[in-house]
Write a protein that holds these residues in place. Structure first.
Motif, PDB file in Angstrom:
ATOM      1  N   THR A 108     -21.453  63.523   1.370  1.00 61.58           N
ATOM      2  CA  THR A 108     -20.844  64.764   1.857  1.00 61.58           C
ATOM      3  C   THR A 108     -19.929  64.484   3.042  1.00 61.58           C
ATOM      4  O   THR A 108     -18.803  65.013   3.121  1.00 61.58           O
ATOM      5  N   LEU A 109     -20.382  63.659   3.978  1.00 62.19           N
ATOM      6  CA  LEU A 109     -19.557  63.320   5.140  1.00 62.19           C
ATOM      7  C   LEU A 109     -18.268  62.633   4.706  1.00 62.19           C
ATOM      8  O   LEU A 109     -17.191  62.888   5.265  1.00 62.19           O
ATOM      9  N   MET A 110     -18.362  61.782   3.720  1.00 54.68           N
ATOM     10  CA  MET A 110     -17.168  61.095   3.226  1.00 54.68           C
ATOM     11  C   MET A 110     -16.179  62.085   2.618  1.00 54.68           C
ATOM     12  O   MET A 110     -14.967  61.979   2.839  1.00 54.68           O
ATOM     13  N   ARG A 111     -16.702  63.069   1.874  1.00 56.77           N
ATOM     14  CA  ARG A 111     -15.804  64.061   1.270  1.00 56.77           C
ATOM     15  C   ARG A 111     -15.123  64.913   2.343  1.00 56.77           C
ATOM     16  O   ARG A 111     -13.930  65.221   2.240  1.00 56.77           O
ATOM     17  N   VAL A 112     -15.892  65.287   3.385  1.00 55.49           N
ATOM     18  CA  VAL A 112     -15.295  66.055   4.484  1.00 55.49           C
ATOM     19  C   VAL A 112     -14.224  65.219   5.177  1.00 55.49           C
ATOM     20  O   VAL A 112     -13.118  65.704   5.483  1.00 55.49           O
ATOM     21  N   ALA A 113     -14.534  63.949   5.427  1.00 53.33           N
ATOM     22  CA  ALA A 113     -13.570  63.071   6.092  1.00 53.33           C
ATOM     23  C   ALA A 113     -12.284  62.939   5.283  1.00 53.33           C
ATOM     24  O   ALA A 113     -11.182  62.832   5.843  1.00 53.33           O
ATOM     25  N   MET A 114     -12.419  62.980   3.969  1.00 43.78           N
ATOM     26  CA  MET A 114     -11.238  62.869   3.090  1.00 43.78           C
ATOM     27  C   MET A 114     -10.522  64.190   2.903  1.00 43.78           C
ATOM     28  O   MET A 114      -9.482  64.249   2.228  1.00 43.78           O
ATOM     29  N   GLY A 115     -11.045  65.278   3.459  1.00 43.29           N
ATOM     30  CA  GLY A 115     -10.423  66.580   3.293  1.00 43.29           C
ATOM     31  C   GLY A 115     -10.726  67.217   1.957  1.00 43.29           C
ATOM     32  O   GLY A 115     -10.051  68.170   1.546  1.00 43.29           O
ATOM     33  N   GLU A 116     -11.750  66.721   1.264  1.00 42.97           N
ATOM     34  CA  GLU A 116     -12.111  67.225  -0.057  1.00 42.97           C
ATOM     35  C   GLU A 116     -13.175  68.315   0.004  1.00 42.97           C
ATOM     36  O   GLU A 116     -13.468  68.954  -1.017  1.00 42.97           O
ATOM     37  N   GLU A 117     -13.779  68.505   1.193  1.00 43.90           N
ATOM     38  CA  GLU A 117     -14.826  69.512   1.368  1.00 43.90           C
ATOM     39  C   GLU A 117     -14.704  70.061   2.789  1.00 43.90           C
ATOM     40  O   GLU A 117     -14.400  69.292   3.719  1.00 43.90           O
ATOM     41  N   PRO A 118     -14.894  71.348   2.984  1.00 40.22           N
ATOM     42  CA  PRO A 118     -14.698  71.902   4.330  1.00 40.22           C
ATOM     43  C   PRO A 118     -15.798  71.496   5.300  1.00 40.22           C
ATOM     44  O   PRO A 118     -16.953  71.287   4.916  1.00 40.22           O
ATOM     45  N   ALA A 119     -15.417  71.396   6.545  1.00 45.77           N
ATOM     46  CA  ALA A 119     -16.372  71.147   7.620  1.00 45.77           C
ATOM     47  C   ALA A 119     -17.063  72.454   7.998  1.00 45.77           C
ATOM     48  O   ALA A 119     -16.592  73.549   7.688  1.00 45.77           O
ATOM     49  N   ASP A 120     -18.198  72.323   8.684  1.00 50.06           N
ATOM     50  CA  ASP A 120     -18.886  73.502   9.228  1.00 50.06           C
ATOM     51  C   ASP A 120     -18.288  73.913  10.568  1.00 50.06           C
ATOM     52  O   ASP A 120     -18.217  75.101  10.895  1.00 50.06           O
ATOM     53  N   LEU A 121     -17.872  72.920  11.336  1.00 45.17           N
ATOM     54  CA  LEU A 121     -17.321  73.157  12.677  1.00 45.17           C
ATOM     55  C   LEU A 121     -16.134  72.241  12.877  1.00 45.17           C
ATOM     56  O   LEU A 121     -16.202  71.041  12.555  1.00 45.17           O
ATOM     57  N   VAL A 122     -15.060  72.788  13.412  1.00 48.55           N
ATOM     58  CA  VAL A 122     -13.893  71.987  13.746  1.00 48.55           C
ATOM     59  C   VAL A 122     -13.472  72.306  15.177  1.00 48.55           C
ATOM     60  O   VAL A 122     -13.378  73.477  15.566  1.00 48.55           O
TER      61      VAL A 122
END
Length: 592
Positions: free
Chosen positions: A17-31
């Protein structure tokens, strides 16, 4: 309570999941956007940076994080603010005098997301069960509270050492980071007592916390050779440098017991590497917490003392994490680390505006957003005073050797509010007794065992404490299972100790058979259930009451309870007798 790890699991699924968020493929919870990031790894301040957080973990740190924002993502615009890692207090004592629940809001407001506390105080009076209850009180608090196991150096044979099976039980826990402070004199004097716990700790891959006050050259080297990796006792730049040169992490103490930062800061012009320097409190009093003198204050002071802002932040974050071997998950803002972050509007002023812990906003605009959990302590932890009977004035009579008109005695002399010396005095014998003489600043002092050998006591004499009348007692005597009491009156000494038994712990001031002031401390006989604000007020009232009776020390309760401690030189007292820390021998009142 079922023990939970203080660190969230990073399973294969979480990693993906962290990898997908890092790649912009899944939204973060907090930015967090547009922050000036203090990069503690490189020493840079990176402008206009973004951080994407998923659950408790950081997924990405980059200038642009817009592709990680989804419909449910919380976005914090940090324009004009500086983002630093959550602060870590690497050495404190949460058993004295408040609870973790009472303390946590003040820590969060100071930007502290992780605390490492000693656990030595509950062990002599409540054993392993008490420590486990103490550790349970840290769970589900707004901040992360970690601990070290007790080395249990004591001048009392009844309280000395920790059974190997207890050490092993504690070392198995992820919230126990190592063995807590051991006093170098005792380790060198009795290696057979303390080194087995050192060995166990190292076999678990954990650290040995040190206490090197007064050690130098060969003795310091011998202590460090046993595997000790830190010390919070240097009081000036010379002592700090000597320990840095031996590879120790030097914890620069700036707290309620001592404030050494200004003196140690004189090391900076030397140009030596500071990555093993750590800022730590060694404990913050309720009064200091109320006045905002915790870790944010310490970082501000470090900057004012000449450390660069980045150095000051490193000393309260990454350096601490590296010492405890936690830098893979704590201490910096980088992918794969826990999302512990602090936003400050002005780095030099360092006043936290927003605090994030484990990926959740914990503190914002002066408000704590997550309430602390009020732990219910066990009946075992709340009943640690087990005196077999009420004490009487006669229990504190000191019978002199028969047939003598005078006698030479050993006296604890208060050199400072904490340091003592051994002094010999010739006393006239009155009705076969060696008596106190408050008019000459000579009082009686006694240590009464409250739970290991209940009722066993030793009475001696103390000069320079200042008490002109009455008696003051406290059940939080350092490193022992004792109640310590100083008095100008035997009857008031008995009254103060008996009142502590009624309260199941606390501090009591008596005069003429009447309780003048008291602070109940039913948790292990060491801590109060009161809020920090109430405690601060009660401590000030107690201080003023004892000052009116002649005691002028800045913290009279601290001066009292350290008299049984094995850490501060030189002559101390326990239920077995007087102990001179120079050689560790227990000695009597009368000089041959």
């Amino acid at each position: 309570m079922t023990h939970k790890s203080p660190f969230p699991l990073k399973t294969t699924g979480v990693m993906q999941t962290l990898m997908r968020v890092a790649m912009g493929e899944e939204p973060a919870d907090l930015v967090v956007r547009n922050a000036d990031l203090v990069n503690v790894y490189t020493g840079e301040i990176q402008k206009n940076m973004g951080i994407a957080v998923k659950g408790p973990w950081i997924a990405r740190v980059s200038a642009e994080v817009g592709d990680t924002v989804g419909p449910a993502t919380r976005v914090i615009d940090a324009s004009g603010q500086t983002l630093v890692p959550g602060l870590i207090d690497g050495h404190t004592h949460l058993a004295w005098i408040y609870t973790a629940a009472a303390f946590s809001p003040f820590a969060a407001a100071a930007g502290v997301t992780t605390v490492v506390t000693e656990t030595l105080e509950p062990f002599p009076v409540a054993g392993l069960a008490g420590i486990l209850d103490f550790l349970d009180s840290f769970q589900d608090q707004p901040i992360r509270i970690l601990a070290t196991a007790p080395a249990m150096v004591s001048i009392s044979s009844a309280a000395k050492g920790v059974p190997s099976e207890h050490v092993a039980r504690l070392m198995e826990r992820p919230d126990i980071l190592g063995l807590g402070e051991s006093y170098w004199q005792a380790v060198l004097q009795e290696p057979g007592t303390y080194l087995p716990a050192f060995d166990q700790t190292l076999r678990f891959g954990k650290v040995l916390e040190g206490h090197t006050a007064g050690a130098s050259e060969k003795k310091l080297a011998a202590y460090v050779a046993a595997g000790v990796t830190s010390c919070h006792e240097p009081i000036d730049a010379e002592q700090a440098l000597a320990r840095l040169r031996l590879g120790l992490h030097v914890m620069v103490r700036e707290g309620s017991i001592r404030r050494d930062l200004k003196a140690i800061a004189r090391i900076r012009p030397s140009g030596v590497e500071l990555r093993r320097m750590i800022l730590a409190s060694d404990g913050a009093s309720p009064q200091d917490l109320m006045q905002g003198k915790y870790m944010d204050f310490v970082v501000r002071k470090a900057i004012a003392c000449g450390f660069s802002p980045v150095e000051a932040v490193q000393m309260a974050t990454l350096n601490v994490a590296e010492h405890f071997r936690l830098d893979g998950i704590l201490g910096g803002i980088a992918p794969g680390r826990l999302a512990d972050m602090v936003l400050v509007p002005d780095l030099l002023q360092f006043k936290p505006e927003t605090v994030v812990c484990n990926g959740g906003v914990l503190f914002e605009s002066g408000r704590l957003l997550r309430a602390p959990r009020q732990h219910v302590f066990s009946s075992h932890s709340l009943n640690t005073i087990h005196l077999p009977r009420r004490l009487a004035a006669s229990d504190f009579i000191v019978k002199a050797p028969s047939g003598n008109a005078s006698v030479r005695v050993r006296v604890i002399e208060m050199v400072t509010d904490l340091v003592t010396a051994e002094r010999h005095l010739d006393l006239s014998i009155i009705n076969g007794e060696a008596t106190a003489d408050p008019g000459k600043n000579l009082c009686k002092i006694a240590a009464v065992d409250r739970c290991r050998r209940p009722g066993k006591l030793f009475t001696g004499l103390i000069q320079g404490f200042g008490l002109a009348r009455g008696a003051v007692a406290c059940s939080a005597a350092w490193d022992t299972s004792d109640i310590v009491v100083v008095g100008a009156s035997d009857a008031d000494m008995a009254g103060a100790v008996n009142r502590i038994a009624d309260l199941q712990g606390g501090a009591v001031l008596c005069e003429d058979g009447r309780v003048v002031a008291e602070i109940p401390m039913p948790i292990f006989g060491i801590a109060s259930e009161d809020p920090v604000a109430t405690l601060a007020a009660r401590l000030e009232e107690f201080k003023h009451a004892i000052a009116r009776r002649g005691v002028a020390f800045p913290d009279p309760l601290l001066s009292l309870i350290t008299l049984t401690g094995a850490a501060i030189p030189y002559l101390r007292i326990c239920e077995e007798g007087l102990v001179n820390l120079k050689d560790g021998r227990t000695i009597g009142l009368f000089v041959s």
